[in-house]
Design a protein around this motif. Structure first.
Motif, mmCIF file in Angstrom:
data_model
loop_
_atom_site.group_PDB
_atom_site.id
_atom_site.type_symbol
_atom_site.label_atom_id
_atom_site.label_comp_id
_atom_site.label_asym_id
_atom_site.label_seq_id
_atom_site.Cartn_x
_atom_site.Cartn_y
_atom_site.Cartn_z
ATOM 1 N N GLY A 207 29.119 38.279 46.728
ATOM 2 C CA GLY A 207 28.621 38.479 45.293
ATOM 3 C C GLY A 207 29.798 38.707 44.669
ATOM 4 N N ALA A 208 31.247 38.835 45.002
ATOM 5 C CA ALA A 208 32.860 39.746 44.123
ATOM 6 C C ALA A 208 33.491 38.523 43.374
ATOM 7 C CB ALA A 208 33.666 39.951 44.309
ATOM 8 N N ALA A 209 32.416 37.969 42.442
ATOM 9 C CA ALA A 209 33.189 36.627 41.575
ATOM 10 C C ALA A 209 33.742 37.322 40.589
ATOM 11 C CB ALA A 209 31.936 36.718 40.287
ATOM 12 N N VAL A 210 34.598 38.480 40.576
ATOM 13 C CA VAL A 210 35.880 38.969 39.739
ATOM 14 C C VAL A 210 37.195 38.766 40.420
ATOM 15 C CG1 VAL A 210 37.930 40.568 38.513
ATOM 16 C CG2 VAL A 210 34.898 40.208 38.177
ATOM 17 N N GLN A 211 37.009 39.093 41.769
ATOM 18 C CA GLN A 211 37.691 38.668 42.605
ATOM 19 C C GLN A 211 38.235 37.233 43.018
ATOM 20 O OE1 GLN A 211 35.758 41.263 42.518
ATOM 21 N NE2 GLN A 211 36.140 42.967 43.932
ATOM 22 N N ASP A 212 36.964 36.612 43.207
ATOM 23 C CA ASP A 212 36.696 35.423 43.923
ATOM 24 C C ASP A 212 37.376 34.468 42.458
ATOM 25 O OD1 ASP A 212 35.400 35.860 46.048
ATOM 26 O OD2 ASP A 212 33.762 34.147 45.131
ATOM 27 N N ARG A 213 37.329 34.745 41.381
ATOM 28 C CA ARG A 213 37.871 33.814 40.416
ATOM 29 C C ARG A 213 39.751 34.169 40.253
ATOM 30 N NH1 ARG A 213 34.747 28.847 38.926
ATOM 31 N NH2 ARG A 213 32.456 29.889 37.763
#
Ligand code: NZQ
Ligand code: ZN
Length: 385
Positions: A207-213
């Protein structure tokens, strides 16, 4: 649930022709240990500019740091630092020079046998001082200019030493200083950076959307600008994006609070130690194979990688993952890197020794799940033949 500390004290000075700012970045009156590699920094005039900017400060030059820097070389610099009472280190070079400088700074303040720092994690975390370090980066690849890791070669192994004292105080990133790099080193840097992102991204979703993007964005920049930086080696804008991508790939930003898998690196380090394969090139061999062998553990992220990074639209999910793995291999090969052990003349009979070295060096529980044994490493190596 995300739960992390984020700490990065390194000041970045990014841009063309900023070496003169060393006159204020390095403390006035510092006694400087100036560390560099095999000669490129002198040959291309960087050392002259650096020494000019340091003005009347005492400078002790220590050249000859080799790629995959050796413990024994570092210890000669430690002797000089102690004997000359040097109190600031300035590293001019790539990851090898910067890593060596970090280790020199730690070892100079350590009272025991410095090789303990490779094995004794309590000794490393107990360190409370090092010689402060500034860097002038000449090769975008490792992220060492903005992280707390130093990788040193010792006794047929490569040993990472993580300590927050290793963070440089500042790093000057002038993309134009990298124009003199041979093509092979640019390729190493692109693949190393790509692999750093993947080691922190290609695990399982948390659920780490910032790190993923952010990770996906850096990968896309490397896919787009990597080939351009080879085709247009003196295009400042292109190289500037490669330099910043390399730094952000391993400065903790994308790794904050997410699971990480450093298996491709650990296995790659054994290839470097045993066969002398460059660090970046070793990852072009290990990464596609790790993706194949660890496909089920990494399935959700592999699919996300396929859909978002390569925009693959195959309806069948397994087909999309297959295509993403092939595209990764093709990308490395398009840069001119070999992705098979056989391309280096390595044969099946040599692989058990590599797996044994992983065991001997303590890398027996790798990956985001800590379940990747030397037997699985051997399967990864066999698959990479
Ligand atoms: O020694 P000189 O003459 O300076 O030549 C170097 C060297 O031969 C040359 N070079 C550097 N800048 C140049 C240049 N040649 C022309 N123009 C320039 N501007 O490039 C050669 C390779 O340099 P090196 O520093 O060895 O490369 P790189 O930056 O890829 O560093 C690799 C090392 O970093 C470690 C690797 O294991 C390896 O030892 N890593 C460090 C990490 C970290 N600190 O976080 C993480 C990485 O995963 C990696 O393990
Ligand atoms: Zn690396």
């Amino acid at each position: 649930m995300l739960n992390f500390d984020f700490y990065n004290p390194t000041r970045i000075v990014f841009g063309r022709d900023r070496l003169a700012e060393l006159s204020t970045l390095v403390p006035a009156g510092a006694r400087v240990l100036l560390v560099y590699g095999g000669g490129s920094a002198r040959k291309y005039g960087t050392l002259d500019k650096v020494t000019k900017a340091l003005g009347s400060r005492v400078i002790y030059e220590f050249g000859g740091i080799e790629p995959n820097p050796r413990y024994e070389t570092c210890m000669r610099a430690v002797e000089a630092a102690r004997a000359e009472n040097l109190d600031f280190i300035l590293a001019v070079g790539g990851g090898s020079v910067i890593d060596a400088a970090k280790f020199i700074g730690l070892a100079a303040k350590y009272r025991g046998e410095a090789s303990n720092l490779f094995f004794d994690h309590a000794a490393v975390s107990g360190l409370n001082s090092s010689i402060p370090l500034g860097t002038v980066l000449t090769l975008p690849a490792t992220g060492s200019e903005m992280n707390n890791n130093a990788v040193i070669s010792y006794n047929h192994g490569k040993w990472p030493v993580y300590q927050d004292l290793n963070f440089p105080v500042f790093s000057i990133l002038d993309p134009a200083l990298t124009f003199t790099l041979p093509r092979r080193q640019i390729v190493n840097g692109i693949i190393d950076s790509f692999a750093h992102v993947l080691e922190q991204y290609l695990t399982y979703p948390v659920g780490a959307a910032v790190q993923d993007r952010l990770a996906e964005g850096i990968l896309q920049v490397l896919l787009e600008f990597g080939p351009r930086s080879l085709a247009e080696p003196e295009n400042y804008e292109v190289r500037a994006n490669i330099v910043w991508a390399a730094t952000l790939s391993l400065n903790r930003l994308i790794g904050a609070g997410v699971p990480q898998d450093w298996s491709s690196h650990r296995i790659g380090h054994e290839l470097t130690a045993m066969f002398g394969i460059d660090h970046g090139l070793s990852l072009a061999v290990t990464f596609p194979s790790v993706m194949e062998i660890r496909r089920s553990q990494k399935r959700a992220k592999l699919l996300q990688y396929a859909r978002r990074v390569f925009k693959l639209e195959e309806k069948d999910e397994e087909a999309a993952i297959d295509a993403a793995i092939s595209k990764t291999r093709q990308f490395f090969e398009s840069l001119g890197a070999k992705t098979r052990l056989a391309d280096y003349g390595i044969t099946a009979v040599q692989l058990p020794d590599l797996a044994e070295n992983l065991r001997a060096h303590g890398w027996i529980a790798l990956s985001e799940h800590k379940d990747l044994t030397p037997e699985i490493s051997l399967a990864i190596l066999k698959n990479a033949l």
